[in-house]
Scaffold this active site. Structure first.
Site, PDB file in Angstrom:
ATOM      1  N   CYS A  77       0.829  -1.210   0.000  1.00 13.63           N
ATOM      2  CA  CYS A  77       0.000   0.000   0.000  1.00 13.63           C
ATOM      3  C   CYS A  77       0.866   1.265   0.000  1.00 13.63           C
ATOM      4  O   CYS A  77       1.680   1.479   0.910  1.00 13.63           O
ATOM      5  CB  CYS A  77      -0.923  -0.010   1.226  1.00 13.63           C
ATOM      6  SG  CYS A  77      -1.722   1.562   1.584  1.00 13.63           S
TER       7      CYS A  77
ATOM      8  N   CYS B 253       0.318   3.503   2.991  1.00 13.73           N
ATOM      9  CA  CYS B 253       0.927   2.907   4.187  1.00 13.73           C
ATOM     10  C   CYS B 253       2.415   3.247   4.251  1.00 13.73           C
ATOM     11  O   CYS B 253       2.957   3.568   5.316  1.00 13.73           O
ATOM     12  CB  CYS B 253       0.739   1.397   4.189  1.00 13.73           C
ATOM     13  SG  CYS B 253      -0.989   0.851   4.170  1.00 13.73           S
TER      14      CYS B 253
END
Length: 379
Positions: A53, A56
Site C-alpha cells: 500500500c 501505508c
C-alpha cells in the site's frame, strides 16, 4: 590510531542510533497473532497496514515519529503496527476494511482515527481517547486554561442526572472527535447564564450555546452538529468529517494569497452569514472557505473558477451554484433560502445535468462521502 578508532566507533554508533530512530525500533512494536490475547491490559495505538500500500509506506516515517514521541512523553499508550494481510482474521475482527487503518484499542473498545496523518494530529487523538472520558474542571483557572486551548468546548454542568448519563454515553461515541468536560456552575465565566441545571453548554465563536432538548432534539446529534466552529478553513479532511453532521457546506472558493476585492468580499460574505444568521441556518449549514479550486474540482469533476461560491451536500452527489452574482450578504441569504425551499438548481457531480428539486432532504447516500475520504487521504 586510538583517536581514529574511537571516532570510527562513534560514527558507527551514531549511525545505529539514527537507523533505530528512523525505523522506530524499540518505539513501534511489530504485532502478530498473540496480540489478540495480550492486548487487553494495555491501551494500544495500532496501524493496520498492507506492505504493497502506497499510503501505508507514506505513513511509516510519521508512525515511527509517533512511537518515539509517545515513548518520550511517558504516555501509557503503546504504539504498534500489524501487517493486516498476514493477520487478516485479526484485522477483520477489529473492523479493518482498508489500508492504512489507525485504531486506538482501549479495553473492549476500538476507536477509529480519521483525521490528517500528521504526527501531532495522531498524538492528539491518542491522548484524547486514551484519557478520561469526561475531564473535570475544578476551578475557574482551570476552565480559563482549557478554554484557551480548545476552540470548541463542551461542558456538562450539574450533578448526577439522566442528562449526565446521556452525556457520558455520547462522549463514549464522539470522543474520537472532541473533548468532553464537566464543571460546577460557579466555575463558569460570570457572563454565562443557565436557564436551569443540569445543562450541557458549548463554548465557541466567542460565545456559548445551551443544549435544549425540545429545540435541539437528540443530544448526540446536537453535539455532532456543534463540534465545529461556525466558520472554518475547509480542506478535504474537514469535508469528510462534516459528512457525519448531515449539514450542507457553503464554501467561498478563493485564493488565500489573492488580496483583491472579489476574493476578500466573498470570504467576508460567508463569514457574515455564519455569524449573523446562525439562528436561521446553523442546523442545516456549515460555512467556510477553501484555498484554491484544485480539490473542489477533482471532487465535483467540474471546472469551477475562483473566486466563487459553492454549496456542497456531503451526503450525496449534489451541489449548488448561485444562478446570479453574489454581491452582498442579502444575496447569499436568498441563495441559501432557495436551496432550502427547493427552488435552486441542483448540480450532480460528474455530469452537466441541472434540475430543480423539492426542499432539500439529507440522505444516507455514501457516494460523495467516500470520494471525499479518498481525495483527502491523497493530500
Amino acid at each position: 590510531m586510538a583517536a581514529a578508532g574511537a571516532r570510527r566507533w562513534w560514527f558507527l554508533w551514531a549511525a545505529v542510533v539514527a537507523h533505530a530512530v528512523a525505523s522506530g525500533a524499540g518505539f513501534v512494536e511489530d504485532l502478530d497473532e498473540s496480540f489478540k490475547e495480550n492486548r487487553k491490559d494495555d491501551i494500544w495505538l495500532v496501524d493496520f497496514y498492507a506492505p504493497w500500500c502506497g499510503h501505508c509506506k507514506k505513513l511509516e516515517p510519521v508512525w515511527n515519529e509517533v512511537g518515539i514521541e509517545m515513548k518520550n512523553m511517558g504516555s501509557p499508550v503503546k504504539v504498534g503496527k500489524m501487517d493486516a494481510t498476514s493477520f487478516s482474521s485479526i484485522a477483520s475482527e477489529f473492523g479493518v476494511r482498508g489500508y492504512p487503518t489507525i485504531k486506538l484499542l482501549k479495553g473492549d473498545l476500538a476507536y477509529n482515527y480519521r483525521g490528517p496523518r500528521t504526527k501531532d494530529d495522531i498524538i492528539e487523538f491518542a491522548n484524547r481517547v486514551a484519557g478520561p472520558l469526561i475531564r473535570p474542571l475544578p476551578s475557574q483557572h482551570m476552565f480559563e486554561h482549557v478554554q484557551k486551548r480548545h476552540r470548541v468546548l463542551f461542558v456538562y454542568v450539574g450533578g448526577e442526572s439522566p442528562l449526565k448519563e446521556k452525556y457520558i454515553e455520547v462522549a463514549s461515541e464522539l470522543i474520537v472527535y472532541t473533548y468532553f468536560f464537566s464543571a460546577s456552575e460557579d466555575v463558569l465565566p460570570e457572563y454565562v447564564t443557565l436557564p436551569e441545571l443540569p445543562a450541557v453548554v458549548v463554548f465557541k465563536d466567542g460565545t456559548y450555546f445551551v443544549y435544549d432538548e425540545y429545540e435541539d432534539g437528540d443530544l448526540s446529534s446536537w453535539i455532532n452538529r456543534e463540534r465545529f466552529q461556525g466558520y472554518l478553513n475547509v480542506d478535504g479532511f474537514t469535508l469528510y468529517e462534516l459528512g457525519d453532521t448531515g449539514k450542507l457546506v457553503a464554501i467561498a472558493v478563493i485564493d488565500d494569497k489573492n488580496s483583491s476585492v472579489e476574493h476578500t468580499r466573498l470570504k467576508s460574505i460567508i463569514q457574515e452569514v455564519a455569524r449573523d444568521y446562525r439562528d436561521h441556518f446553523h442546523r442545516d449549514f456549515q460555512f467556510g472557505h477553501m484555498d484554491g479550486n484544485d480539490y473542489i474540482n477533482s471532487l465535483l469533476m467540474d471546472d469551477l473558477t475562483i473566486p466563487t461560491i459553492v454549496v456542497l451536500n456531503t451526503s450525496n452527489q449534489q451541489y449548488f451554484l448561485p444562478d446570479r452574482h453574489i454581491e452582498n450578504t442579502e444575496d447569499m441569504v436568498q441563495f441559501i433560502n432557495n436551496i432550502l425551499d427547493g427552488t435552486a438548481e441542483v448540480c450532480f457531480s460528474g455530469n452537466s445535468r441541472h434540475m430543480k428539486i423539492g426542499p432539500v432532504q439529507q440522505t444516507n447516500c455514501l457516494w460523495i462521502h467516500v470520494i471525499i475520504l479518498k481525495a483527502a487521504m491523497a493530500m
